[in-house]
Design a protein around this motif. Structure first.
Motif, mmCIF file in Angstrom:
data_model
loop_
_atom_site.group_PDB
_atom_site.id
_atom_site.type_symbol
_atom_site.label_atom_id
_atom_site.label_comp_id
_atom_site.label_asym_id
_atom_site.label_seq_id
_atom_site.Cartn_x
_atom_site.Cartn_y
_atom_site.Cartn_z
ATOM 1 N N THR A 71 30.067 38.366 33.331
ATOM 2 C CA THR A 71 30.780 39.263 34.449
ATOM 3 C C THR A 71 30.301 38.753 35.661
ATOM 4 O O THR A 71 29.237 38.308 35.791
ATOM 5 C CB THR A 71 29.794 40.556 34.297
ATOM 6 O OG1 THR A 71 28.518 40.506 34.097
ATOM 7 C CG2 THR A 71 30.195 41.166 33.014
ATOM 8 N N GLU A 72 31.230 38.681 36.823
ATOM 9 C CA GLU A 72 30.776 38.062 38.118
ATOM 10 C C GLU A 72 29.692 38.668 38.839
ATOM 11 O O GLU A 72 29.471 39.898 38.881
ATOM 12 C CB GLU A 72 31.908 38.407 38.991
ATOM 13 C CG GLU A 72 32.024 37.626 40.180
ATOM 14 C CD GLU A 72 31.871 36.140 40.220
ATOM 15 O OE1 GLU A 72 30.742 35.816 40.403
ATOM 16 O OE2 GLU A 72 32.812 35.505 40.095
ATOM 17 N N GLY A 73 28.875 37.781 39.326
ATOM 18 C CA GLY A 73 27.577 38.193 40.267
ATOM 19 C C GLY A 73 27.548 37.181 41.239
ATOM 20 O O GLY A 73 26.810 37.378 42.374
ATOM 21 N N GLY A 118 35.909 39.659 37.118
ATOM 22 C CA GLY A 118 35.533 40.384 38.354
ATOM 23 C C GLY A 118 35.850 39.313 39.724
ATOM 24 O O GLY A 118 35.976 38.424 39.582
ATOM 25 N N ALA A 119 35.627 40.239 40.791
ATOM 26 C CA ALA A 119 36.110 39.784 42.055
ATOM 27 C C ALA A 119 34.699 39.216 42.619
ATOM 28 O O ALA A 119 33.728 39.374 42.365
ATOM 29 C CB ALA A 119 36.678 41.148 43.051
ATOM 30 N N GLY A 144 31.152 41.731 42.505
ATOM 31 C CA GLY A 144 31.449 42.050 40.854
ATOM 32 C C GLY A 144 30.864 43.063 40.244
ATOM 33 O O GLY A 144 31.099 44.243 40.619
ATOM 34 N N THR A 145 29.817 42.765 39.609
ATOM 35 C CA THR A 145 29.041 43.645 38.680
ATOM 36 C C THR A 145 28.055 44.489 39.802
ATOM 37 O O THR A 145 27.435 45.507 39.417
ATOM 38 C CB THR A 145 28.112 43.047 37.700
ATOM 39 O OG1 THR A 145 28.877 41.915 37.298
ATOM 40 C CG2 THR A 145 27.721 43.984 36.704
ATOM 41 N N ARG A 169 38.939 32.886 37.636
ATOM 42 C CA ARG A 169 40.169 33.000 38.661
ATOM 43 C C ARG A 169 39.501 33.699 39.783
ATOM 44 O O ARG A 169 40.410 34.466 40.592
ATOM 45 C CB ARG A 169 41.143 33.671 38.045
ATOM 46 C CG ARG A 169 40.774 35.382 37.644
ATOM 47 C CD ARG A 169 42.145 35.987 36.819
ATOM 48 N NE ARG A 169 42.231 37.373 36.678
ATOM 49 C CZ ARG A 169 42.598 38.204 37.299
ATOM 50 N NH1 ARG A 169 43.786 38.004 38.173
ATOM 51 N NH2 ARG A 169 42.493 39.326 37.329
ATOM 52 N N GLY A 170 38.427 33.388 40.641
ATOM 53 C CA GLY A 170 38.090 33.941 41.700
ATOM 54 C C GLY A 170 38.203 33.291 42.891
ATOM 55 O O GLY A 170 37.803 33.574 44.028
ATOM 56 N N THR A 171 38.485 32.058 42.849
ATOM 57 C CA THR A 171 38.754 30.913 44.036
ATOM 58 C C THR A 171 40.400 30.980 44.217
ATOM 59 O O THR A 171 40.578 30.854 45.611
ATOM 60 C CB THR A 171 38.179 29.710 43.684
ATOM 61 O OG1 THR A 171 36.804 30.029 43.673
ATOM 62 C CG2 THR A 171 38.310 28.865 44.770
#
Length: 261
Positions: free
Chosen positions: A168-170, A138-139, A177-178, A110-112
């Protein structure tokens, strides 16, 4: 050529793996480039994410998916395409298309687009009927850091909704994110996630070598690593096995002295 076997190396899980997964990010590689990589690295790749919306426009997608299936590599639809489809009210059509195309894994993120936690949970549940779901947390925006205390609840919610793994977002950049904006790992976030759901349920997106080495030093060679560049698939395996200076557990002085004795 016989396989090399003369070194003492860390124990490493073998395919099909449940832990120690290497998840690579495909930015749109052609079938030829894919075949070339698999010739040397197929044994070290577990999940192949077709990134962003490239699956939607790749005319060689069918051939590439068939090639990856022959090498026992799970192919995952990237979350951005599903997010866009969801925003247009076509998530069901996207999932039906992905299933018919041959995908068995999908990423739910759900980052976009603007998507609430409840909406994400419903999408995870819908996708888990037909797919193994990797739920991303994560953002994505640089400078937008989700506080560590907020990560565990979303991770647990995703797993409860039917996700098999949390990612986890990267991103491809390795600075969201992380990670902080300089690419340094945020240990408080990592420890919060691991404490909440266990390290074996997490795929840590870690596109940079220094980040990959950090996770391997912290959790060992069988940590799950994601968003690995295609060109780095073999080098990540050397990090896992201590065949690079970043993770080598060798006392060079004692070794040198014993060699010379």
């Amino acid at each position: 050529m016989p396989a090399a076997s003369f070194l003492d190396l860390p124990r490493r899980s073998a395919k099909p793996r449940a832990i120690g997964l290497t998840h690579v990010l495909d930015p749109g590689a052609g079938r030829g480039a894919t075949a070339d990589l698999l010739e040397s690295a197929a044994a070290h790749i577990d999940i192949w994410k077709v990134g962003w919306g490239t699956a939607y426009v790749d005319t060689a997608l069918e051939a590439k998916l068939a090639l990856l299936a022959r090498h026992d590599i799970a192919v995952c639809l990237g979350g951005t395409l599903l997010e866009i489809a969801w925003a247009q009210g076509r998530a069901g059509e996207c999932l039906d298309w992905a299933r018919d195309a041959g995908f068995r894994h999908v990423e739910v993120s759900r980052g976009t687009v603007a998507m609430s936690l409840a909406e994400k949970r419903a999408l995870v549940t819908r996708a888990s009927r037909d797919f193994t779901v990797l739920a991303e947390v994560g953002a994505k925006s640089p400078g937008e850091q989700l506080a560590a205390r907020h990560w565990p609840a979303e991770c647990r919610s995703d797993l409860d909704a039917g996700a098999s793994l949390v990612v986890t977002e990267g991103r491809q950049s390795g600075n969201v994110g992380t990670f902080d904006d300089a690419g340094r790992v945020r240990p408080d976030v990592v420890e919060a996630v691991v404490s909440a759901i266990g390290v074996e349920r997490v795929v840590f997106e870690a596109p940079r070598a220094a980040q990959q080495a950090w996770f391997i030093r912290r959790f060992g060679p069988d940590v799950n690593l994601g968003n690995v560049a295609l060109s780095d698939a073999l080098s990540v395996e050397t990090l896992r096995l201590g065949l690079r200076s970043d993770t080598a557990a060798v006392d060079r002085r004692d070794t040198a002295e014993s060699e010379l004795a």
